[in-house]
Design an enzyme around this catalytic site. Structure first.
Site, PDB file in Angstrom:
ATOM      1  N   GLU A 118       8.747   0.178  -0.493  1.00 44.38           N
ATOM      2  CA  GLU A 118       8.026  -0.722   0.395  1.00 44.38           C
ATOM      3  C   GLU A 118       7.675  -2.044  -0.418  1.00 44.38           C
ATOM      4  OE1 GLU A 118       4.515   1.064   2.706  1.00 44.38           O
ATOM      5  OE2 GLU A 118       5.734   2.829   2.686  1.00 44.38           O
TER       6      GLU A 118
ATOM      7  N   GLU B 265       9.257   2.555  10.355  1.00 43.27           N
ATOM      8  CA  GLU B 265       8.112   3.367  10.746  1.00 43.27           C
ATOM      9  C   GLU B 265       7.575   3.561  12.302  1.00 43.27           C
ATOM     10  OE1 GLU B 265       4.612   2.609   8.284  1.00 43.27           O
ATOM     11  OE2 GLU B 265       3.728   4.574   8.555  1.00 43.27           O
TER      12      GLU B 265
ATOM     13  N   GLN C 188       8.872  -4.453   7.590  1.00 40.28           N
ATOM     14  CA  GLN C 188       9.574  -3.379   7.978  1.00 40.28           C
ATOM     15  C   GLN C 188      10.641  -4.044   8.869  1.00 40.28           C
ATOM     16  OE1 GLN C 188       7.451  -0.116   9.848  1.00 40.28           O
ATOM     17  NE2 GLN C 188       5.978   0.026   8.189  1.00 40.28           N
TER      18      GLN C 188
ATOM     19  N   TYR D 125       3.226  -4.987  -2.062  1.00 42.62           N
ATOM     20  CA  TYR D 125       2.990  -5.756  -0.857  1.00 42.62           C
ATOM     21  C   TYR D 125       2.466  -7.197  -1.476  1.00 42.62           C
ATOM     22  CZ  TYR D 125       3.880  -2.406   2.473  1.00 42.62           C
ATOM     23  OH  TYR D 125       4.792  -1.660   3.297  1.00 42.62           O
TER      24      TYR D 125
ATOM     25  N   ASN E  86       4.625  10.197   0.719  1.00 40.45           N
ATOM     26  CA  ASN E  86       4.416   8.795   0.509  1.00 40.45           C
ATOM     27  C   ASN E  86       3.096   8.391   0.349  1.00 40.45           C
ATOM     28  OD1 ASN E  86       5.016   5.884   1.875  1.00 40.45           O
ATOM     29  ND2 ASN E  86       3.139   6.274   2.891  1.00 40.45           N
ATOM     30  N   GLU E  87       3.030   7.754  -0.377  1.00 39.12           N
ATOM     31  CA  GLU E  87       1.428   7.221  -0.899  1.00 39.12           C
ATOM     32  C   GLU E  87       0.505   8.281  -1.107  1.00 39.12           C
ATOM     33  OE1 GLU E  87      -0.003   3.481   1.155  1.00 39.12           O
ATOM     34  OE2 GLU E  87       1.710   2.531   0.414  1.00 39.12           O
TER      35      GLU E  87
HETATM   36  O1  AHR Z   1       4.085  -0.407   5.686  1.00 36.47           O
HETATM   37  C1  AHR Z   1       2.837  -0.164   6.364  1.00 36.47           C
HETATM   38  C2  AHR Z   1       2.283   0.786   5.381  1.00 36.47           C
HETATM   39  O2  AHR Z   1       1.950   0.417   4.261  1.00 36.47           O
HETATM   40  C3  AHR Z   1       2.830   2.321   5.280  1.00 36.47           C
HETATM   41  O3  AHR Z   1       2.639   2.763   6.295  1.00 36.47           O
HETATM   42  C4  AHR Z   1       2.014   2.670   4.060  1.00 36.47           C
HETATM   43  O4  AHR Z   1       2.971   3.598   3.010  1.00 36.47           O
HETATM   44  C5  AHR Z   1       1.652   1.634   3.291  1.00 36.47           C
HETATM   45  O5  AHR Z   1       0.366   1.712   2.825  1.00 36.47           O
END
Ligand code: AHR
Length: 511
Positions: A314, A46, A363, A259, A192-193
């Protein structure tokens, strides 16, 4: 596939020795098993902090050794890693990215304030050409994340045309900018999101938006797009249900983000943590197994043929930004704890490939659970990099079912996880690979691999372990975490036997 013995190790009181012996029954004769998609080892890049700029791209005039502007050291490391697919340009950044700002002579490109990540101003010098050429350089499939939040249908349709059409004004513009031949672009994310930074929409509303943007994202010439609808975060099963109900027939894939973060307000240090925090992190990461199962069950109800893929585009650990770094740049160190998270996660993903067709760790460089960290002209490979490199033998190999009984750990946050992880595959040459992890900090485990029929003739392997669980690799010093040859595995009749040291990750090759 695995059974836990009813021995619960409460928090850190994990000092019993009873279960330090595990037999893994490997069913290498099982038929009709899935192939592990290489894309499970996908990456995410990103425009965030120093991921693209400095991490990958330094520009052709930089004093840092580069090939056409890409750092030589990073490109080499990524080639060695065998990156199957690379997602770009975001993330939240994608929904404020206007691709036309990133084409044409670099000196004419407008400057852009990165509103999501630290208000950093960038010069758009890394754009479509730079990204797609990078993918060709490292042999990765591009995964474009389209702007749905603040971009128009026309803008996305033209971007697809610019990248993939053979004729027409977009193709001519591309040729004038130096690229005659269209690129091959397979994966296209439609937003995205979109429930958050990508437009703050409801699932119901986004279902229609998705269909509209997807409709005008055309297949040009021989290029075939794999269209990915924006999926849920973590435990938001209602989002998956709504998207599958309203739009499954129009999508090739549905994404998911997960996450490993304990508490968004107190994420904790990447390097300074207690054993209790270590187990809490690991148990939270391992929860992805159940989360995947639950999303898959919903998808199965609407799509029993499993036509629509699930893409975990992600995932990874998210800790506090390292002291002294821009808080919006998400730069964190990476320890043996991250390696353990990676090993458990990849072994889990490989068991879900009937539906899960891709995973992209967040990432690739200098951001979150990164493969690579850079500082000026220096580069270090993280413990997570080593796990990805060791495990890449599973890419495109056939999954081999295995069974074992192991113990369990209950984290102080109340999550239950196995105290052992193993996954087996067989490659095109018939060679078996076994990836294993022992998360316990104080107990080695004796492992026996028992095969249906195979009489092993040779075994070799690699091990990743360190003196302490929070060991990490840093600039200006010798690596603390690096893979070494594993010589501990021995053939004994029809079995392979070895001791898996505490807090270690091992990959074995068995012929
Ligand atoms: O990876 C960091 C961020 O996490 C990304 O930009 C977003 O899609 C997610 O919330």
């Amino acid at each position: 596939m695995m059974k836990r013995t009813f021995l619960f190790l409460i928090g850190l009181a994990a000092s019993l020795t009873l279960q330090a012996q595990i037999q893994v029954s490997v069913h290498e004769t099982a038929q009709d098993q899935p192939v592990i998609p290489a894309e499970i080892y996908g990456q995410f890049s990103e425009h965030l902090g120093r991921c693209i700029y400095e991490g990958i791209w330094v520009g052709p005039d930089s004093s840092i050794p580069n090939v056409d502007g890409y750092r030589k050291d990073v490109v080499q490391a990524l080639q060695d890693l065998k990156v199957p697919v690379l997602r770009w340009p975001g993330g939240c950044f994608a929904d404020e990215y206007h691709w036309m700002d990133g084409i044409g002579p670099r000196e004419n490109r407008p400057k852009l304030v990165n509103n999501n990540w630290g208000s950093t101003v960038e010069d758009n010098s890394f754009g479509t050409h730079e990204f797609l050429n990078l993918c060709e350089l490292i042999g990765a499939e591009p995964y474009i994340s389209g702007n749905v939040g603040s971009g128009s249908v026309e803008e996305l349709a033209k971007w697809v045309e610019y990248m993939t059409a053979e004729n027409g004004s977009m193709a001519e513009l591309r040729a004038r900018n130096g690229r005659e031949k269209p690129w091959k672009v397979k994966y296209l994310g439609i937003g995205n999101e979109t429930w958050g930074c990508g437009g703050d929409m409801t699932a119901q509303y986004y279902s229609d938006v998705y269909k509209r943007y997807a409709l005008y994202s055309r297949n040009h010439g021989g290029n075939r797009l794999f269209k990915v609808a924006c999926g849920a975060s973590d435990y938001d099963y209602e989002w998956t249900r709504t998207l599958m109900k309203n739009a499954a027939s129009k999508m090739d894939g549905l994404s998911l983000h997960y996450y490993t973060v304990g508490n968004w307000n107190h994420k904790g240090s990447a390097t300074d943590f207690t054993p209790e925090e270590y187990f809490n992190t690991l148990a939270k990461a391992v929860d992805i197994d159940e989360v995947l199962t639950n999303h898959e069950a919903i998808m199965n109800a609407y799509d029993p043929q499993r036509r629509v893929a699930l893409l975990l585009d992600e995932w990874g650990t998210w800790f506090d930004v390292e002291p002294g770094y821009n808080p919006g740049h998400l730069f964190q160190q990476n320890t043996m704890r991250d390696a353990m998270v990676a090993a458990f996660s990849l072994n889990i993903f490989q068991k879900h490939t009937a539906r899960l067709k891709m995973a992209n760790i967040a990432q690739i460089v200098n951001v979150l659970q990164a493969m690579i960290l850079t500082k000026g002209s220096q580069m270090v490979l993280t413990p997570t990099y080593h796990v990805f490199r060791m495990f890449n033998v599973h890419q495109e190999a056939t999954y081999v079912p295995s069974e074992y009984r192991c113990g369990a750990i209950v984290s102080s946050e109340g999550r239950l996880m196995d105290d052992f992880s193993a996954c087996v595959s067989r490659n095109a040459e018939g060679v078996l690979h076994v990836s294993l992890a022992n998360p316990r900090l104080d107990k080695p485990v004796t492992v026996e691999l028992a095969f249906d029929q195979l009489k092993p003739k040779a075994v070799s392997g690699e091990i990743l372990k360190a003196d302490r669980i929070n060991a990490y690799n840093d600039f200006d010093k010798a690596p603390e975490v690096a893979p070494a040859t594993f010589t501990g595995a021995k053939i004994s009749g029809k079995k392979v036997k070895f001791i898996l040291p505490a807090a270690s990750v091992v990959v074995l090759e068995v012929k």
